[in-house]
Design a protein around this motif. Structure first.
Motif, short mmCIF file in Angstrom:
data_model
loop_
_atom_site.label_atom_id
_atom_site.label_comp_id
_atom_site.label_asym_id
_atom_site.label_seq_id
_atom_site.Cartn_x
_atom_site.Cartn_y
_atom_site.Cartn_z
N LEU A 142 14.18 19.23 -4.13
CA LEU A 142 14.25 17.81 -3.81
C LEU A 142 13.36 17.36 -2.74
CD1 LEU A 142 18.13 17.44 -4.16
CD2 LEU A 142 16.33 16.64 -5.92
N GLY A 143 11.98 17.63 -2.98
CA GLY A 143 10.96 17.36 -1.97
C GLY A 143 10.33 16.09 -2.63
N GLY A 144 9.19 15.29 -2.31
CA GLY A 144 8.69 14.43 -2.56
C GLY A 144 8.58 13.90 -4.36
N VAL A 145 8.19 14.95 -5.07
CA VAL A 145 8.03 15.08 -6.32
C VAL A 145 9.51 15.21 -7.00
CG1 VAL A 145 7.15 16.27 -8.52
CG2 VAL A 145 5.51 15.95 -6.61
N GLY A 146 10.00 15.97 -6.39
CA GLY A 146 11.54 16.22 -7.04
C GLY A 146 12.25 15.04 -6.97
N MET A 147 12.34 14.44 -5.86
CA MET A 147 13.09 12.99 -5.49
C MET A 147 12.63 11.89 -6.28
SD MET A 147 15.95 12.79 -3.53
CE MET A 147 15.88 13.93 -2.15
N ALA A 148 11.18 12.06 -6.73
CA ALA A 148 10.64 10.68 -7.45
C ALA A 148 11.34 11.04 -8.93
CB ALA A 148 9.22 10.90 -7.41
N ALA A 149 11.38 12.27 -9.46
CA ALA A 149 12.02 12.53 -10.64
C ALA A 149 13.49 12.09 -10.62
CB ALA A 149 11.86 14.22 -10.99
N LEU A 150 14.01 12.35 -9.53
CA LEU A 150 15.50 11.89 -9.60
C LEU A 150 15.56 10.35 -9.79
CD1 LEU A 150 18.09 13.26 -7.14
CD2 LEU A 150 17.74 10.73 -7.43
N THR A 161 3.85 12.62 -11.07
CA THR A 161 4.32 13.87 -11.38
C THR A 161 5.56 14.18 -11.55
OG1 THR A 161 2.40 14.89 -9.94
CG2 THR A 161 3.99 16.33 -10.58
N GLY A 162 6.56 13.73 -10.69
CA GLY A 162 7.94 13.74 -10.92
C GLY A 162 8.49 12.76 -11.93
N GLY A 163 8.05 11.51 -11.87
CA GLY A 163 8.81 10.73 -13.08
C GLY A 163 8.08 11.08 -14.49
N GLY A 164 6.93 11.50 -14.51
CA GLY A 164 6.14 11.83 -15.94
C GLY A 164 7.00 13.13 -16.25
N ALA A 165 7.54 14.10 -15.35
CA ALA A 165 8.11 15.32 -15.94
C ALA A 165 9.44 14.89 -16.76
CB ALA A 165 8.49 16.36 -14.68
N VAL A 189 10.52 25.65 -22.86
CA VAL A 189 10.00 25.72 -21.46
C VAL A 189 8.72 24.88 -21.50
CG1 VAL A 189 9.07 27.10 -19.50
CG2 VAL A 189 11.15 27.96 -20.69
N VAL A 190 8.55 23.83 -20.71
CA VAL A 190 7.30 23.10 -20.70
C VAL A 190 6.72 23.02 -19.27
CG1 VAL A 190 6.37 20.70 -21.14
CG2 VAL A 190 8.35 21.64 -22.57
N GLY A 191 5.32 23.44 -19.44
CA GLY A 191 4.48 23.04 -18.18
C GLY A 191 4.09 21.79 -18.45
N SER A 192 4.18 21.07 -16.99
CA SER A 192 3.62 19.61 -16.87
C SER A 192 2.67 19.53 -15.55
CB SER A 192 4.68 18.86 -16.93
OG SER A 192 4.44 17.34 -16.85
N TYR A 193 1.52 19.16 -15.97
CA TYR A 193 0.50 18.98 -14.97
C TYR A 193 0.51 17.28 -14.57
CZ TYR A 193 -3.64 19.53 -11.63
OH TYR A 193 -4.30 19.50 -10.87
N LEU A 194 0.62 16.76 -13.35
CA LEU A 194 0.52 15.54 -13.01
C LEU A 194 1.56 14.68 -14.05
CD1 LEU A 194 -0.81 13.24 -11.14
CD2 LEU A 194 -2.51 12.99 -12.95
N GLY A 195 2.68 15.47 -14.45
CA GLY A 195 3.65 14.67 -15.05
C GLY A 195 3.24 14.36 -16.52
N PRO A 237 0.77 -1.19 0.01
CA PRO A 237 0.02 0.05 -0.04
C PRO A 237 0.72 1.35 0.03
CG PRO A 237 -0.86 -1.63 1.22
CD PRO A 237 0.32 -2.18 0.98
N ASP A 238 1.73 1.37 0.82
CA ASP A 238 2.81 2.62 0.85
C ASP A 238 3.46 2.83 -0.38
OD1 ASP A 238 4.54 0.30 0.95
OD2 ASP A 238 5.61 1.12 2.63
N ILE A 239 3.78 1.78 -1.38
CA ILE A 239 4.27 2.10 -2.54
C ILE A 239 3.38 2.45 -3.55
CG2 ILE A 239 5.62 0.90 -4.59
CD1 ILE A 239 7.47 1.56 -2.02
N ALA A 240 2.15 1.75 -3.43
CA ALA A 240 1.12 2.38 -4.43
C ALA A 240 0.70 3.68 -4.19
CB ALA A 240 -0.27 1.09 -4.18
N ALA A 241 0.57 4.12 -2.89
CA ALA A 241 0.10 5.45 -2.72
C ALA A 241 0.95 6.47 -3.27
CB ALA A 241 0.14 5.72 -1.21
N LEU A 242 2.31 6.17 -3.10
CA LEU A 242 3.55 7.22 -3.81
C LEU A 242 3.29 7.22 -5.49
CD1 LEU A 242 6.36 5.88 -1.82
CD2 LEU A 242 5.32 8.17 -1.46
N LEU A 243 2.76 6.13 -5.89
CA LEU A 243 2.55 6.28 -7.44
C LEU A 243 1.47 7.16 -7.87
CD1 LEU A 243 2.68 2.34 -7.88
CD2 LEU A 243 4.21 4.05 -8.70
#
Length: 364
Positions: free
Chosen positions: A201-209, A179-183, A304-310, A167-173
Motif C-alpha cells: 500500500l504505497g502510492g501505486v498500491g493505494m491508488a489501486a485501492l 499504474t495502480g488504477g490500470g492494474a 498471473v499477469v505482468g502490467s507495466y504502467l497499468g 497540479p498536484d492531482i494532475a501529477a498523481l495521474l
C-alpha cells in the motif's frame, strides 16, 4: 534556458541517502524544444519508488541523470509539428507512446517499443538530449526529468487536462494512478461485485485501492506498515498484515501486487482465489526470485499477469480517472503524505525506502 534541477550523480549509492548525498541540486542548461517536443514549466512532481530504484541501483540508468517521472505542468513553448497549445496544463507520463509500433497496437498490454528504447538510453524520443551542465550532457529520466523547474518532453509523453484539475492531482495521474488504477481496470478486470485485494500500500498500491473502491468493488489491503493499514481502512477497505491475511484465509478473485518484492509477489499469489488473477506491477531487483507451486496454476485455473504502467493508454485512461475525481469518487488528495522542496529529496528518499511515505510531492 537556465533551470534548476535535481541530478543523480551515480546509481547504487548507499542508504541513508541523507548521508551519501547522491543527488545534486543546481543550475542546468535546457535546450529549446525541437520538432514534436514541448517545453513545460513544472508545477508539481511526485517522488515514486521508480525514482528510488534508480538511486539505489535496482534499476541502473546512465548518469548523470535528471530524475523525476511523475509530474504536471503548463506548456511554456511548443516546438514545430506539435498540437498542444501553449498555456495548457498537461500530465507528463513516463512511457512515451508513438502510436505506430506493434507494441502500441496491443491496447496498452505492451509498452511502446520506441518509448521504451528512449527511456533505456536516457534520451527523449529520437535519441535527443536537451539537458546540459557545464557543457556536458545530462540524461533524461523516463522521458520526463521532472525534478526541475522546467522540462523538455516529447509530445507523446503528455496528456492535456483542463484547468479545473489542480497540479498536484494532475501529477498523481501520471504514474501512481495510471499504474495502480490500470492494474485493476486494464489487467485485473474484475467483474461487478468481485473483491479486489492489493498487496503493498504505497502510492501505486493505494491508488489501486482508490480506483477499485471508486468502481464499487470491495477491497482488501495488505501491508506490513500499520499506518498504511489504518489509512486503507479509512478509505473503505478491510486491511491485514501479510501474516493476518494468511491466518484469515483471505482469497480474492483479483489481486494486485504493488510492493516490488519477491515476498510480496508470493503473498499476492497466496491470497488469489481459484480461477483468479494475480497482477504484478511492482519492480523488484532484477535478481529477485519468487517461489510458487506451478501445479496451482493448472489445478486452480489461475492467471498471473505482468502490467507495466497499468497496461495503460494514457490518452484514453487519464480522462476516465479525471471524471471519477470530478464526481468526488476518487479522493486522490489522500495519496499525498508530504510536500517537499528539491533540496529535501535525499531525506524524502530515505522515508520512501523505509516505507513511511505514499506520495511526497515537490511543489514548484
Amino acid at each position: 534556458m537556465r533551470i534548476t534541477g535535481a541530478v543523480l550523480e551515480r546509481c547504487g549509492a548507499p542508504a541513508p541517502f541523507a548521508d551519501s548525498r547522491p543527488i545534486t541540486v543546481g543550475p542546468l542548461d535546457l535546450d529549446p524544444p525541437g520538432p514534436g517536443e514541448l517545453l513545460v514549466r513544472v508545477e508539481s512532481a511526485g517522488l515514486c519508488h521508480s525514482d528510488l530504484s534508480v538511486v539505489d541501483g535496482n534499476r541502473v540508468r546512465p548518469t548523470p541523470m535528471l530524475l523525476g517521472h511523475e509530474a504536471a505542468g503548463v506548456v511554456w513553448e511548443a516546438g514545430r509539428d506539435t498540437t498542444t497549445a501553449v498555456g495548457r496544463r498537461v500530465v507528463m507520463t513516463f512511457l512515451p507512446r508513438c502510436g505506430r509500433c506493434d507494441a502500441c497496437g496491443t491496447d496498452g498490454r505492451l509498452p511502446c517499443s520506441v518509448g521504451g528504447a528512449a527511456n533505456a538510453a536516457g534520451t527523449l524520443v529520437g535519441g535527443r538530449v536537451r539537458l546540459r551542465r557545464d557543457g556536458a550532457p545530462v540524461m533524461h529520466h523516463l522521458g520526463v526529468s521532472a525534478f526541475a523547474t522546467h522540462a523538455v518532453v516529447s509530445e507523446t509523453s503528455v496528456v492535456p487536462v483542463d484547468d479545473d484539475v489542480p497540479p498536484d492531482i494532475a501529477a498523481l495521474l501520471g504514474c501512481a494512478v495510471l499504474t495502480g488504477g490500470g492494474a485493476v481496470v486494464n489487467a485485473g478486470r474484475p467483474r461487478p461485485g468481485e473483491t479486489v485485494a492489493v498487496v503493498g500500500l504505497g502510492g501505486v498500491g493505494m491508488a489501486a485501492l482508490l480506483v477499485a473502491r471508486a468502481l464499487g468493488h470491495e477491497v482488501v489491503g495488505v501491508d506490513a506498515v500499520p499506518a498504511k493499514l489504518e489509512l486503507a481502512r479509512e478509505l473503505g477497505a478491510t486491511a491485514y498484515s501479510p501474516a493476518d491475511a494468511a491466518e484469515a484465509g483471505i482469497r480474492a478473485p483479483v489481486v494486485v501486487e504493488a510492493a516490488g518484492s519477491a515476498r510480496a509477489f508470493e503473498t499476492a499469489f497466496a491470497v488469489t482465489a481459484p480461477g483468479g488473477t494475480t497482477v504484478t506491477v511492482g519492480l523488484p531487483h532484477p535478481d529477485a526470485r519468487a517461489s510458487i507451486a506451478p501445479l496451482t496454476l493448472t489445478a486452480e485455473a489461475r492467471t498471473v499477469v505482468g502490467s507495466y504502467l497499468g497496461s495503460a493508454v494514457p490518452s484514453r485512461d487519464i480522462p476516465r480517472y479525471v471524471e471519477l475525481w470530478r464526481r468526488g469518487e476518487l479522493p486522490l488528495d489522500r495519496l499525498v503524505s508530504d510536500r517537499i522542496a528539491l533540496d529535501d529529496l535525499p531525506e524524502a528518499l530515505d522515508r520512501l525506502a523505509a516505507g513511511e511515505a505514499l506520495r511526497q510531492l515537490i511543489d514548484f
